[in-house]
Design a protein around this motif. Structure first.
Motif, PDB file in Angstrom:
ATOM      1  N   TYR A 206       0.794  -1.034   0.035  1.00 10.12           N
ATOM      2  CA  TYR A 206       0.213  -0.077  -0.006  1.00 10.12           C
ATOM      3  C   TYR A 206       0.742   1.297   0.112  1.00 10.12           C
ATOM      4  CZ  TYR A 206      -4.320   2.720   1.600  1.00 10.12           C
ATOM      5  OH  TYR A 206      -4.983   3.828   1.498  1.00 10.12           O
ATOM      6  N   SER A 207       0.456   2.099  -0.632  1.00  7.04           N
ATOM      7  CA  SER A 207       1.285   3.382  -0.722  1.00  7.04           C
ATOM      8  C   SER A 207       1.545   4.115   0.546  1.00  7.04           C
ATOM      9  CB  SER A 207       0.346   4.585  -1.559  1.00  7.04           C
ATOM     10  OG  SER A 207       1.011   5.677  -1.496  1.00  7.04           O
ATOM     11  N   TYR A 208       2.846   4.344   0.863  1.00  4.95           N
ATOM     12  CA  TYR A 208       3.195   4.839   2.181  1.00  4.95           C
ATOM     13  C   TYR A 208       2.833   6.193   2.387  1.00  4.95           C
ATOM     14  CZ  TYR A 208       6.494   6.974   5.387  1.00  4.95           C
ATOM     15  OH  TYR A 208       6.743   7.532   6.589  1.00  4.95           O
ATOM     16  N   THR A 209       2.911   7.010   1.340  1.00  2.00           N
ATOM     17  CA  THR A 209       2.245   8.457   1.400  1.00  2.00           C
ATOM     18  C   THR A 209       0.838   8.648   1.930  1.00  2.00           C
ATOM     19  OG1 THR A 209       3.890   9.058  -0.305  1.00  2.00           O
ATOM     20  CG2 THR A 209       1.970  10.796   0.227  1.00  2.00           C
ATOM     21  N   THR A 210      -0.070   7.592   1.362  1.00  4.27           N
ATOM     22  CA  THR A 210      -1.433   7.607   1.736  1.00  4.27           C
ATOM     23  C   THR A 210      -1.466   6.945   2.936  1.00  4.27           C
ATOM     24  OG1 THR A 210      -1.909   7.327  -0.590  1.00  4.27           O
ATOM     25  CG2 THR A 210      -3.921   6.643   1.045  1.00  4.27           C
ATOM     26  N   TYR A 211      -0.687   5.932   3.240  1.00  5.51           N
ATOM     27  CA  TYR A 211      -0.949   5.483   4.727  1.00  5.51           C
ATOM     28  C   TYR A 211      -0.641   6.264   5.836  1.00  5.51           C
ATOM     29  CZ  TYR A 211       0.647   2.068   8.450  1.00  5.51           C
ATOM     30  OH  TYR A 211       0.820   1.347   9.542  1.00  5.51           O
ATOM     31  N   LYS A 212       0.533   7.170   5.694  1.00  2.00           N
ATOM     32  CA  LYS A 212       1.088   8.118   6.652  1.00  2.00           C
ATOM     33  C   LYS A 212      -0.163   9.370   6.475  1.00  2.00           C
ATOM     34  CE  LYS A 212       4.697  10.842   7.956  1.00  2.00           C
ATOM     35  NZ  LYS A 212       6.156  11.030   7.880  1.00  2.00           N
ATOM     36  N   SER A 213      -0.241  10.001   5.291  1.00  2.03           N
ATOM     37  CA  SER A 213      -1.130  11.118   5.280  1.00  2.03           C
ATOM     38  C   SER A 213      -2.770  11.216   5.563  1.00  2.03           C
ATOM     39  CB  SER A 213      -0.689  11.962   4.041  1.00  2.03           C
ATOM     40  OG  SER A 213      -1.458  11.209   3.155  1.00  2.03           O
ATOM     41  N   HIS A 214      -3.321  10.082   4.870  1.00  2.00           N
ATOM     42  CA  HIS A 214      -4.701  10.062   5.298  1.00  2.00           C
ATOM     43  C   HIS A 214      -5.138   9.351   6.447  1.00  2.00           C
ATOM     44  CE1 HIS A 214      -8.834   9.864   3.734  1.00  2.00           C
ATOM     45  NE2 HIS A 214      -9.066   8.422   4.062  1.00  2.00           N
ATOM     46  N   PHE A 215      -4.478   8.140   6.717  1.00  2.00           N
ATOM     47  CA  PHE A 215      -4.665   7.571   8.048  1.00  2.00           C
ATOM     48  C   PHE A 215      -4.030   7.999   9.065  1.00  2.00           C
ATOM     49  CE2 PHE A 215      -5.761   4.648   4.291  1.00  2.00           C
ATOM     50  CZ  PHE A 215      -7.258   4.602   4.698  1.00  2.00           C
ATOM     51  N   ARG A 216      -3.107   9.118   8.865  1.00  4.16           N
ATOM     52  CA  ARG A 216      -2.220   9.591  10.227  1.00  4.16           C
ATOM     53  C   ARG A 216      -1.471   8.728  10.763  1.00  4.16           C
ATOM     54  NH1 ARG A 216      -7.061  12.443   9.359  1.00  4.16           N
ATOM     55  NH2 ARG A 216      -6.863  14.780   8.839  1.00  4.16           N
ATOM     56  N   HIS A 217      -0.841   7.803   9.967  1.00  4.71           N
ATOM     57  CA  HIS A 217      -0.138   6.719  11.002  1.00  4.71           C
ATOM     58  C   HIS A 217       1.386   7.372  11.193  1.00  4.71           C
ATOM     59  CE1 HIS A 217      -2.777   3.495  10.926  1.00  4.71           C
ATOM     60  NE2 HIS A 217      -2.864   3.541   9.545  1.00  4.71           N
ATOM     61  N   LYS A 218       2.030   7.410  12.336  1.00  6.12           N
ATOM     62  CA  LYS A 218       3.123   7.846  12.578  1.00  6.12           C
ATOM     63  C   LYS A 218       4.358   6.767  12.579  1.00  6.12           C
ATOM     64  CE  LYS A 218       1.139  11.554  15.457  1.00  6.12           C
ATOM     65  NZ  LYS A 218       1.291  12.472  16.842  1.00  6.12           N
ATOM     66  N   ILE A 219       4.810   6.767  11.352  1.00  7.48           N
ATOM     67  CA  ILE A 219       5.781   5.607  11.017  1.00  7.48           C
ATOM     68  C   ILE A 219       6.703   6.158  10.038  1.00  7.48           C
ATOM     69  CG2 ILE A 219       4.290   4.548   9.606  1.00  7.48           C
ATOM     70  CD1 ILE A 219       5.419   1.803  10.547  1.00  7.48           C
ATOM     71  N   ASN A 220       7.897   5.718  10.021  1.00  7.67           N
ATOM     72  CA  ASN A 220       8.842   6.328   8.989  1.00  7.67           C
ATOM     73  C   ASN A 220       8.800   5.065   7.935  1.00  7.67           C
ATOM     74  OD1 ASN A 220      10.944   4.246   9.674  1.00  7.67           O
ATOM     75  ND2 ASN A 220      11.826   5.815  11.185  1.00  7.67           N
ATOM     76  N   ILE A 221       9.525   5.335   6.595  1.00  6.63           N
ATOM     77  CA  ILE A 221       9.200   4.464   5.664  1.00  6.63           C
ATOM     78  C   ILE A 221       9.913   3.270   5.839  1.00  6.63           C
ATOM     79  CG2 ILE A 221      11.077   5.540   4.029  1.00  6.63           C
ATOM     80  CD1 ILE A 221       9.123   5.013   1.820  1.00  6.63           C
ATOM     81  N   LYS A 222      11.208   3.212   6.590  1.00  2.00           N
ATOM     82  CA  LYS A 222      11.977   2.060   6.686  1.00  2.00           C
ATOM     83  C   LYS A 222      11.019   1.018   7.535  1.00  2.00           C
ATOM     84  CE  LYS A 222      16.315   0.278   8.695  1.00  2.00           C
ATOM     85  NZ  LYS A 222      15.518  -0.512   9.688  1.00  2.00           N
ATOM     86  N   GLU A 223      10.580   1.900   8.947  1.00  5.48           N
ATOM     87  CA  GLU A 223       9.519   0.668   9.753  1.00  5.48           C
ATOM     88  C   GLU A 223       8.425   0.260   8.996  1.00  5.48           C
ATOM     89  OE1 GLU A 223      10.330   3.467  13.793  1.00  5.48           O
ATOM     90  OE2 GLU A 223       8.873   4.015  12.429  1.00  5.48           O
TER      91      GLU A 223
END
Length: 350
Positions: A206-223
């Motif tokens: 799943y797109s990391y950008t969407t995962y982080k921005s839309h669902f507001r998950h606080k996680i870096n891309i390596k994690e």
């Protein structure tokens, strides 16, 4: 009847394309005249790289656009486009159907699109229904007010999962009926390859950008990538062939970003397969044993293709699908589901 069908079927999401296709097929089987218009996307998009424009350029202008309220961007960028399209149409519809898909969403154009289309139905004196929709449950107060105005103009609201049904009752005091997701009706179009199944695993990151921005998950891309690798390791053995596939353009970009990191941390054979079309994705799943995905429609496609589906938990929607469908996978009667969807569609138009 003359019907206007409205959903995200023009988007670069294969799930949305499946919904549009099946609803068009079913409405024509019911002998209705059908026209289609996008909900917020008005030009057909594909998943091919060449189909996308380079969005780089004036960074100051891009930053300014991002800072504008979503409601204002809707007025400036989208509403104008819809009005141009409608000016070329007959605008004489007996019924408007909005759906299916996750059309009740936060932090995007969808609330304002829903308001526009329900206002349009009132303007042309057309009946309007919402069919097979899903709901995000993190709406702002303003978004709730926008949606409730739209909901009040609808003759009927039918949702595709029990969580959305409960949400509408709790937040809006709306009693709505339930119907399985329209994409399940693809069952009659999926070739079952039970004899040619291989012990391959399809991974659909799943797109990391969407995962982080839309669902507001606080996680870096390596994690984030490490979480995917951890799940992949749980479902493969030494000889498993890992096929990377995708169902949206943004996920395709992520797939190409992810493959080198995956190869550095895993010894198995890994390859990206072209899944730019619904047919190609269904063929890939049909020849594979498992699919790991964070999107609902690829989970449905996996079930239809007789794959073991391993969900990557992105949102409440994915968890709900797991509870409602994957825990009772062996008991699913696809012919019954197809008849239920067809019957419900006929009922709401009666």
């Amino acid at each position: 009847m003359k019907i206007l069908l409205i959903n995200q079927g023009y988007s670069d999401n294969l799930g949305d394309k499946a919904i549009k296709y099946m609803l068009m097929v079913m409405l024509k089987k019911l002998d209705h005249q059908v026209e289609f218009c996008g909900f917020t996307q008005f030009v057909e998009q594909s998943l091919e790289f060449s189909n996308k424009k380079d969005v780089s350029g004036n960074k100051i202008l891009l930053k300014l656009k991002k800072s504008l309220p979503v409601s204002l961007k809707w007025k400036v960028r989208k509403e104008r486009d819809i009005k141009k399209i409608l000016s070329k149409m007959d605008n004489n519809f007996d019924f408007i159907i909005i759906g299916g898909g996750q059309l009740v969403k936060s932090n995007c154009y969808f609330p304002y699109a829903m308001q526009f289309w329900t206002d349009y139905a009132s303007k042309i004196n057309s009946k309007i229904v919402l069919f097979g929709i899903g709901c995000d449950q993190n709406l702002s107060t303003h978004e709730k007010k926008t949606y409730i105005k739209a909901f009040k103009k609808c003759e009927n609201i039918t949702v595709r999962d029990k969580a959305s049904q409960n949400f509408l009752k709790k937040e809006f005091e709306i009693e709505c009926s339930y119907v399985p997701d329209v994409a399940f009706s693809l069952y009659n179009y999926v070739v079952q390859n039970k004899n040619s199944k291989k012990k391959d695993v399809v991974v659909m990151i799943y797109s990391y950008t969407t995962y982080k921005s839309h669902f507001r998950h606080k996680i870096n891309i390596k994690e984030y990538y490490d979480r995917w690798i951890e799940i992949i390791n749980q479902h493969i053995d030494r000889d498993t062939f890992i096929k990377l596939a995708y169902s949206t353009y943004e996920d395709k970009i992520e797939t190409y970003n992810f493959i080198n990191y995956l190869k550095m941390h895993i010894d198995n054979k890994v390859k990206i397969l072209n899944s730019d079309t619904l047919t190609s994705l269904l063929n890939i799943l049909g020849e594979s044993e498992k699919v790991i995905t964070g999107r609902m429609h690829p989970m449905i496609f996996g079930v239809l293709a007789n794959c073991k589906v391993i969900p990557f938990s992105i949102s409440d929607k994915i968890d709900t699908f797991k509870q409602e469908w994957l825990l009772n996978e062996n008991e699913i009667n696809f012919n019954h589901i197809n008849k239920t969807i067809f019957k419900k569609l006929n009922e709401v138009l009666d």
